[in-house]
Scaffold this active site. Structure first.
Site, PDB file in Angstrom:
ATOM      1  NE  ARG A   1      -4.441   1.183   1.311  1.00 16.13           N
ATOM      2  CZ  ARG A   1      -5.641   0.876   1.738  1.00 16.13           C
ATOM      3  NH1 ARG A   1      -5.800   0.108   2.797  1.00 16.13           N
ATOM      4  NH2 ARG A   1      -6.696   1.324   1.116  1.00 16.13           N
ATOM      5  CG  HIS A  51     -12.952  -0.441   3.412  1.00 13.90           C
ATOM      6  ND1 HIS A  51     -12.375  -0.429   4.655  1.00 13.90           N
ATOM      7  CD2 HIS A  51     -14.236  -0.031   3.570  1.00 13.90           C
ATOM      8  CE1 HIS A  51     -13.271  -0.032   5.545  1.00 13.90           C
ATOM      9  NE2 HIS A  51     -14.411   0.220   4.910  1.00 13.90           N
ATOM     10  CE1 TYR A  52     -11.033   1.910   8.447  1.00 13.09           C
ATOM     11  CE2 TYR A  52     -12.753   2.751   7.004  1.00 13.09           C
ATOM     12  CZ  TYR A  52     -12.357   2.220   8.221  1.00 13.09           C
ATOM     13  OH  TYR A  52     -13.286   1.989   9.199  1.00 13.09           O
ATOM     14  NE  ARG A  53     -12.636  -1.741   9.317  1.00 14.91           N
ATOM     15  CZ  ARG A  53     -13.934  -1.646   9.524  1.00 14.91           C
ATOM     16  NH1 ARG A  53     -14.777  -2.296   8.742  1.00 14.91           N
ATOM     17  NH2 ARG A  53     -14.399  -0.924  10.516  1.00 14.91           N
TER      18      ARG A  53
END
Length: 181
Positions: A113, A128-130
């Protein structure tokens, strides 16, 4: 196909090193599973062109590994730059998962990431941020139930699609032997 918001996007990058300020992405691959880890589709495996100068900055491990796998030659011959690889990957993902729904899935995906944020920000924003990071379970198993670690062997090819398939298999293994679902 509009995609299913419960599908999971798995990703792996091969890079010239571990520092996104200095190193670059040289291969990207994605695949999509359903929530039960059944592989639904494999995305494009893309060697990302980098200059000889950039490739020359690799350390011995990266030179040996990526030359041995044939990736360095694929990178030199590739017509894809970061942005083209990013767009091709997003086009694939849009068929299977709506934007913003899937966590980023794989092994040590925090590292991936960081590179996406720097070099492929549109793709990074698609997730998604997860995180669904299989390496978290590996670290917990090492501490809490080390006897199960020998039950899953990786081939360690350091080729992006092989690594993703192994990550999916590894999570399925931990689901059965560690989480015990």
């Amino acid at each position: 196909m509009t995609g299913n918001e419960n599908n999971l996007i798995w990703i792996d990058l091969e890079m010239t090193g571990l520092d996104p300020e200095r190193d670059r992405i040289i291969e990207i691959a994605t695949l999509v599973t359903d929530a039960n880890l059944n592989i639904l589709a494999e995305g494009p495996v893309i060697a990302v062109h980098q200059s000889d100068e950039q490739l020359g900055l690799m350390d011995d491990w990266n030179v040996r590994t990526h030359t041995g796998s044939g990736l360095v030659e694929r990178v030199k011959a590739s017509q894809y730059d970061d942005h083209a690889a990013e767009l091709a990957t997003i086009a694939f993902l849009q068929q299977w998962v709506p934007a913003g729904k899937s966590p980023i899935c794989g092994n040590s995906v925090g590292q991936d990431r960081r590179f996406l944020f720097r070099y492929m920000p549109e793709l990074e924003a698609y997730f998604h941020y997860r995180y669904l990071d299989v390496s978290t379970l590996k670290e917990l198993a090492r501490r809490w139930k080390p006897e199960i670690l020998s039950g899953f062997k990786k081939q360690g090819t350091h080729q992006a699609m092989d690594d993703i398939r192994e990550s999916v298999g590894e999570l399925a293994y931990y689901r059965e032997h560690f989480i015990q679902l």
